[in-house]
Motif scaffolding. Sequence first.
Motif, PDB file in Angstrom:
ATOM      1  N   ARG A  45     -28.845  -5.444  30.085  1.00 49.02           N
ATOM      2  CA  ARG A  45     -29.022  -6.748  29.422  1.00 49.02           C
ATOM      3  C   ARG A  45     -29.895  -6.608  28.179  1.00 49.02           C
ATOM      4  NH1 ARG A  45     -27.203 -11.106  32.184  1.00 49.02           N
ATOM      5  NH2 ARG A  45     -26.749 -10.838  34.413  1.00 49.02           N
ATOM      6  N   ILE A  46     -30.924  -5.806  28.270  1.00 47.09           N
ATOM      7  CA  ILE A  46     -31.790  -5.588  27.112  1.00 47.09           C
ATOM      8  C   ILE A  46     -31.018  -4.892  26.003  1.00 47.09           C
ATOM      9  CG2 ILE A  46     -33.825  -4.319  26.310  1.00 47.09           C
ATOM     10  CD1 ILE A  46     -35.043  -4.842  29.106  1.00 47.09           C
ATOM     11  N   SER A  47     -30.198  -3.920  26.364  1.00 45.29           N
ATOM     12  CA  SER A  47     -29.374  -3.232  25.365  1.00 45.29           C
ATOM     13  C   SER A  47     -28.439  -4.210  24.668  1.00 45.29           C
ATOM     14  CB  SER A  47     -28.557  -2.119  26.037  1.00 45.29           C
ATOM     15  OG  SER A  47     -29.388  -1.104  26.545  1.00 45.29           O
ATOM     16  N   ALA A  48     -27.807  -5.081  25.446  1.00 44.10           N
ATOM     17  CA  ALA A  48     -26.881  -6.051  24.861  1.00 44.10           C
ATOM     18  C   ALA A  48     -27.606  -6.983  23.899  1.00 44.10           C
ATOM     19  CB  ALA A  48     -26.191  -6.844  25.966  1.00 44.10           C
ATOM     20  N   ALA A  49     -28.793  -7.427  24.280  1.00 44.67           N
ATOM     21  CA  ALA A  49     -29.553  -8.320  23.411  1.00 44.67           C
ATOM     22  C   ALA A  49     -29.982  -7.606  22.131  1.00 44.67           C
ATOM     23  CB  ALA A  49     -30.771  -8.856  24.156  1.00 44.67           C
ATOM     24  N   ALA A  50     -30.372  -6.349  22.242  1.00 39.08           N
ATOM     25  CA  ALA A  50     -30.797  -5.595  21.063  1.00 39.08           C
ATOM     26  C   ALA A  50     -29.650  -5.424  20.066  1.00 39.08           C
ATOM     27  CB  ALA A  50     -31.337  -4.226  21.486  1.00 39.08           C
ATOM     28  N   VAL A  51     -28.457  -5.123  20.565  1.00 42.41           N
ATOM     29  CA  VAL A  51     -27.305  -4.973  19.680  1.00 42.41           C
ATOM     30  C   VAL A  51     -26.948  -6.313  19.045  1.00 42.41           C
ATOM     31  CG1 VAL A  51     -24.842  -4.429  19.597  1.00 42.41           C
ATOM     32  CG2 VAL A  51     -26.385  -2.961  20.878  1.00 42.41           C
ATOM     33  N   SER A  52     -27.071  -7.385  19.804  1.00 44.96           N
ATOM     34  CA  SER A  52     -26.815  -8.711  19.243  1.00 44.96           C
ATOM     35  C   SER A  52     -27.772  -9.010  18.099  1.00 44.96           C
ATOM     36  CB  SER A  52     -26.954  -9.776  20.343  1.00 44.96           C
ATOM     37  OG  SER A  52     -26.802 -11.076  19.812  1.00 44.96           O
ATOM     38  N   GLY A  53     -29.051  -8.659  18.282  1.00 47.76           N
ATOM     39  CA  GLY A  53     -30.021  -8.862  17.214  1.00 47.76           C
ATOM     40  C   GLY A  53     -29.760  -7.983  16.009  1.00 47.76           C
ATOM     41  N   PHE A  54     -29.296  -6.760  16.254  1.00 47.08           N
ATOM     42  CA  PHE A  54     -28.942  -5.835  15.171  1.00 47.08           C
ATOM     43  C   PHE A  54     -27.838  -6.430  14.312  1.00 47.08           C
ATOM     44  CE2 PHE A  54     -26.202  -2.242  13.818  1.00 47.08           C
ATOM     45  CZ  PHE A  54     -27.120  -1.497  13.083  1.00 47.08           C
ATOM     46  N   GLU A 114     -35.915 -13.305  23.235  1.00 48.77           N
ATOM     47  CA  GLU A 114     -35.295 -14.611  23.456  1.00 48.77           C
ATOM     48  C   GLU A 114     -34.218 -14.574  24.530  1.00 48.77           C
ATOM     49  OE1 GLU A 114     -33.774 -15.533  19.648  1.00 48.77           O
ATOM     50  OE2 GLU A 114     -35.751 -15.777  18.707  1.00 48.77           O
ATOM     51  N   ARG A 115     -33.415 -13.529  24.542  1.00 48.83           N
ATOM     52  CA  ARG A 115     -32.230 -13.508  25.392  1.00 48.83           C
ATOM     53  C   ARG A 115     -32.388 -12.699  26.667  1.00 48.83           C
ATOM     54  NH1 ARG A 115     -26.811 -12.377  22.080  1.00 48.83           N
ATOM     55  NH2 ARG A 115     -26.198 -12.235  24.275  1.00 48.83           N
ATOM     56  N   ALA A 116     -33.379 -11.833  26.718  1.00 48.60           N
ATOM     57  CA  ALA A 116     -33.502 -10.953  27.877  1.00 48.60           C
ATOM     58  C   ALA A 116     -34.899 -11.028  28.491  1.00 48.60           C
ATOM     59  CB  ALA A 116     -33.166  -9.511  27.474  1.00 48.60           C
ATOM     60  N   GLY A 117     -35.499 -12.211  28.454  1.00 45.35           N
ATOM     61  CA  GLY A 117     -36.835 -12.355  29.028  1.00 45.35           C
ATOM     62  C   GLY A 117     -36.872 -12.027  30.502  1.00 45.35           C
ATOM     63  N   GLY A 118     -35.858 -12.462  31.259  1.00 47.18           N
ATOM     64  CA  GLY A 118     -35.808 -12.157  32.681  1.00 47.18           C
ATOM     65  C   GLY A 118     -35.685 -10.670  32.951  1.00 47.18           C
ATOM     66  N   ALA A 119     -34.879  -9.987  32.156  1.00 49.80           N
ATOM     67  CA  ALA A 119     -34.716  -8.541  32.322  1.00 49.80           C
ATOM     68  C   ALA A 119     -36.017  -7.813  32.009  1.00 49.80           C
ATOM     69  CB  ALA A 119     -33.592  -8.038  31.424  1.00 49.80           C
ATOM     70  N   LEU A 120     -36.725  -8.257  30.977  1.00 54.65           N
ATOM     71  CA  LEU A 120     -38.018  -7.654  30.650  1.00 54.65           C
ATOM     72  C   LEU A 120     -38.993  -7.825  31.807  1.00 54.65           C
ATOM     73  CD1 LEU A 120     -38.377  -8.883  26.965  1.00 54.65           C
ATOM     74  CD2 LEU A 120     -37.952  -6.533  27.684  1.00 54.65           C
ATOM     75  N   ALA A 121     -38.996  -9.019  32.405  1.00 50.22           N
ATOM     76  CA  ALA A 121     -39.884  -9.264  33.539  1.00 50.22           C
ATOM     77  C   ALA A 121     -39.523  -8.386  34.728  1.00 50.22           C
ATOM     78  CB  ALA A 121     -39.829 -10.744  33.928  1.00 50.22           C
ATOM     79  N   THR A 122     -38.224  -8.198  34.957  1.00 50.86           N
ATOM     80  CA  THR A 122     -37.785  -7.337  36.060  1.00 50.86           C
ATOM     81  C   THR A 122     -38.308  -5.926  35.900  1.00 50.86           C
ATOM     82  OG1 THR A 122     -35.776  -8.644  36.434  1.00 50.86           O
ATOM     83  CG2 THR A 122     -35.767  -6.363  37.223  1.00 50.86           C
TER      84      THR A 122
END
Length: 431
Positions: free
Chosen positions: A133-142, A254-262
């Motif tokens: 999920r973090i990877s997906a969010a990072a690519v979206s931001g890119f 913004e998009r992967a806050g839950g994944a960061l917490a996990t």
Amino acid sequence: MQRILSTELPAHVGATVRLAGWVHRRRLLKSVAFLIVRDAAGLAQVVVAAPAVREQVEALTEETVVEVVGTVVAKATAPAGVEVVEPTVRPLGPPAVPPPFDLYRPVLAAALPTQLDHAPVALRHPVRSAALRISAAAVSGFRATLDGRGFVEVHTPKVVASSTESGANVFALDWFGRPAYLAQSPQFYKQLMVGVFERVYEVGPVFRAEPHDTVRHLAQYTSLDVELGFVADHRDVMAVLRETLAGMVATVGERAGGALATLGVTVPEVPAEIPAVHFIDALTIAGAPPAEPDLAPAHERALGEWALREHGSDFLFVTGYPMVKRPFYTHPDPARPAYSNGFDLLFRGLAVTFGEGGFGVVERLSASADCAELGLCRTSLGREGRVSAPFALQPRTQRSTDSDRCESGCRAKSAEVTCRGRGGVTHRDRR
């Protein structure tokens, strides 16, 4: 009744809802049973009291796909503060074969070979899926950041007629009776497209046949590549990289806050201006010999510690690498021709991104066989800037390089000879 996701339950307290997902865990107590259902958004707790429904739940196995219809009630101790009561439970497929590990445990304790053998299930573990999920969010931001700056996304071939860089580390294959290779980089195609759009980027796989069993070598990874024309020097490229990183980090938050917490991690802060040191000064800071042509891993770690201590930054630009260690198309520093306008970006002591301000290389390469196969014409594009990063801030692939540069400059002559340019980039000199 339309299905909702587990994260939508708090907005439906008192209503009857329909959930669907996988049996994450069953807790069978004496008077009540708890069925934990996992969907794409998270977990939902289902309370089972009716004997007939409990009998169904007891027969289920973990990872069986089910549908649950019930009433949402508030419960402070339940996931998200709500749970589903008075349910009906219906399997949507045959009972699943239980995996050889428990996905409901905080840590996936299975050995790596076991996880790989059961990857379709192992990736469902919250820790594993969080990284994705973090990877997906990072690519979206890119993409969003570069789109906002007028860049155009391109998609380049991944099967090529000749190696992009060193011929020693390519995956060869048979292409209908002709030799072909998996692309090591989209470099030449990006340069071609700068002549069309001026600013381009790509998110795509690259392949390196490097059998190194270390964390600093990757045989296959997703590369984030950026190419832009009409830059004054490498500092223009560094500014674009800094803004892109900031956009990626913000989107992850913004998009992967839950994944960061996990995972128990926080996103790094990208400073308004990333500190930069010249390669010569970097050697001094790292305690390396002054004649060292490159930075060793220990040097990079020392520089990362210095950047955090002196500048409070997890990021550090190292500029002016020796020309002998950069690709042949890198622009030299006019004031110090032995050093380049290339740079590496270090993140917490690890080089994760490299870039440079370079020549309009289509003109320089148009006589070479590589560019002929790409259909490049003899056209100058002016100076270009480029950035390439193995995705998700992974270590960049380390390549052995030849220190000697081809003196011919790819001028058309008679015989064709394959040689190695700076940075391990293969080109052909017709002699």
